[in-house]
Design a protein around this motif. Structure first.
Motif: not given
Length: 394
Positions: A58, A60, A66, A73, A75, A80, A82, A90
Motif C-alpha cells: 500500500q 500509504y 486513504a 487503506a 497506515t 500496515l 512499513d 499488508n
C-alpha cells in the motif's frame, strides 16, 4: 454451445468444481516442471483473479490514498508494515517481512501486460501466460517457448504425464505435469464470479444457488489451516522437484477476485502467497535458494477507488513480486505513477509504467542466459528489452 439441464446430469459438487475451473481457475492448478542442466532455478506463481497490488503493498505515503480507499487503506499506525517510508506491506502477508529485511524480496509496482480491453479474467490470463501483444495471438506459453532456447540435456528431457498443462508451459517442448487429486473447495470470489456469470441463465442460476446452499458446510468453510497445509504441500512438491533434475516450476494460487468485502477476503490468498514462498525457501535449503528466483504475477490490477461493496473492480496497473536468494531485494521497483488528479489511467486505474513481460524476460536472461534476440523475437514477440533493463539490477 448451449447446455440443457434436461440432457446433462451433474452432481452438485461436480457442477461447482467444473464451473469454477472454467470461470476463474481452481485454487491450485497443476504444478508443471521442466528439466535442464545448470544450477539456477526459476519458479513462476500465477496469481489468478487479479491480485490487488495496492492492497498487498500500500502506498500509504501517497497523498489521497486513504480517501480513495476509506475502509481498505492502512497506515503503520493501523497495522500496515512499513517498508520504506512510502509503501507498506499488508499485515496478512507479514510472513514475507523477514524476506524483505534480508533482501530476498522485492515488489514491482505499476506493471501490466499489454492488455487494455474488457478486463476479462480469461483474456487477461491468456495475455499473461502466452506473453503475446494481443489476446489469442500466441497459442503457446512464454515459459514453454523459453525452453527451446535454454540449453537442455537430451538425457534429462521433461515428460508430459498429464493433459492439464497450464498455458504458461503449454507448447511443443515437453514438460512434466503433476496434478493434485485433492478436492479443494472453490474460493468465495470464484462463487461470486459464477453467480454473476449465470445470472442471465435461470436454469444454471437456480442449480448454482441450490448447490451452494447444499454444499456450504462442506465446501465453503474449509478451515484456514487445512487450506494452508495444501499451500505448503504444493510449494514443497515444487521445491523437492527443483532439488533434483528440474530447474523450472510453475503453479497458481487464486482467490484474488475481491469485488466484495475485500478487507476480509484478501487475507487468505495473501497468507497463501507468503506461505508458498517461505515453504519454497525452507524446502529448497540455503544452497539452492541462493540460486533461485521466484516471480509471482497476476493478469491485471484492480481499481484505485474501492467500490460500494467494500471491494475493488478489475483494473490495469498491478504489482509483481520477486523473491529468492539470487536477487538483491529490499526495494520497490518500477516507476511509481502517483495517484493524483490526471495520474490515473482512464481516471480509475493505476497507470502502468512497465511491461510485466520485461520482468519475466529479465529473470530468464539472468537465470539462464537467454539472449536478447530470443527474448524479444521468440519468447515475448513485440516487447522491447535490452541489457540496460531496470529489472536486471535486482
Amino acid at each position: 454451445m448451449t447446455l440443457s439441464m434436461n440432457r446433462i446430469s451433474l452432481s452438485r459438487r461436480g457442477f461447482l468444481t467444473s464451473a469454477c475451473c472454467l470461470a476463474a481457475a481452481p485454487v491450485f492448478t497443476p504444478v508443471t516442471f521442466a528439466a535442464m542442466p545448470g544450477d539456477n532455478r526459476f519458479v513462476t506463481i500465477v496469481l489468478r483473479g487479479a491480485m490487488d497490488g495496492l492492497d498487498l503493498v500500500q502506498p500509504y505515503g501517497d497523498a489521497g490514498f486513504a480517501a480513495l480507499r476509506p475502509t481498505l487503506a492502512l497506515t503503520p499506525e493501523t497495522g500496515l508494515l512499513d517498508l520504506d517510508g512510502h509503501f507498506g506491506l499488508n499485515p496478512a502477508a507479514a510472513d514475507l517481512l523477514p524476506l524483505w529485511k534480508s533482501k530476498e524480496l522485492a515488489f514491482v509496482h505499476a506493471v501490466s501486460t499489454p492488455y487494455r480491453d474488457q478486463r476479462s479474467h480469461f483474456d487477461g490470463q491468456d495475455m499473461l501466460e502466452s506473453g503475446g501483444e494481443h489476446v489469442a495471438e500466441e497459442r503457446t506459453g512464454w515459459l514453454n517457448r523459453a525452453l527451446a532456447v535454454i540449453p537442455r540435456s537430451d538425457a534429462r528431457k521433461a515428460i508430459d504425464v498429464n493433459t492439464s498443462t497450464e498455458l504458461i508451459l503449454s507448447g511443443p517442448n515437453e514438460v512434466d505435469v503433476w496434478a493434485s487429486d485433492s478436492n479443494l473447495a472453490p474460493a468465495r470470489d470464484e462463487m461470486q464470479f459464477l453467480a454473476r456469470l449465470y445470472a442471465g441463465d435461470p436454469p444454471f442460476a437456480a442449480a448454482l444457488a441450490e448447490a451452494t446452499r447444499a454444499d456450504t458446510a462442506s465446501m465453503m468453510t474449509e478451515p484456514d489451516g487445512q487450506r494452508g497445509a495444501k499451500v505448503a504441500d504444493v510449494a514443497a512438491l515444487a521445491a523437492n522437484m527443483l532439488k533434483g533434475d528440474y530447474r523450472i516450476a510453475s503453479f497458481s494460487i487464486s482467490g484474488w477476485d475481491t469485488h466484495i468485502g475485500q478487507a476480509g477476503q484478501f487475507k487468505r490468498p495473501a497468507q497463501d502467497l507468503a506461505q508458498a514462498i517461505n515453504t519454497l525457501k525452507t524446502t529448497l535449503g540455503p544452497e539452492i535458494w541462493t540460486k533461485t528466483v521466484v516471480l509471482a504475477m497476476t493478469e491485471f490490477g484492480r481499481t484505485v477507488r474501492q467500490n460500494g461493496s467494500g471491494g475493488t473492480d478489475h483494473g490495469t496497473g498491478g504489482c509483481a513480486l520477486l523473491s529468492g536468494g539470487a536477487i538483491n531485494g529490499g526495494r520497490i521497483l518500477g516507476k511509481w505513477p502517483g495517484l493524483g488528479d490526471g495520474q490515473l489511467l482512464d481516471d480509475r486505474d493505476l497507470m502502468p509504467t512497465a511491461d510485466v513481460r520485461e520482468v519475466a524476460a529479465a529473470m530468464l536472461y539472468r537465470q539462464f542466459d537467454v539472449g536478447v534476440g530470443d527474448l524479444t523475437g521468440k519468447i515475448f514477440p513485440g516487447m522491447g528489452f535490452d541489457k540496460g533493463s531496470q529489472f536486471l539490477k535486482v
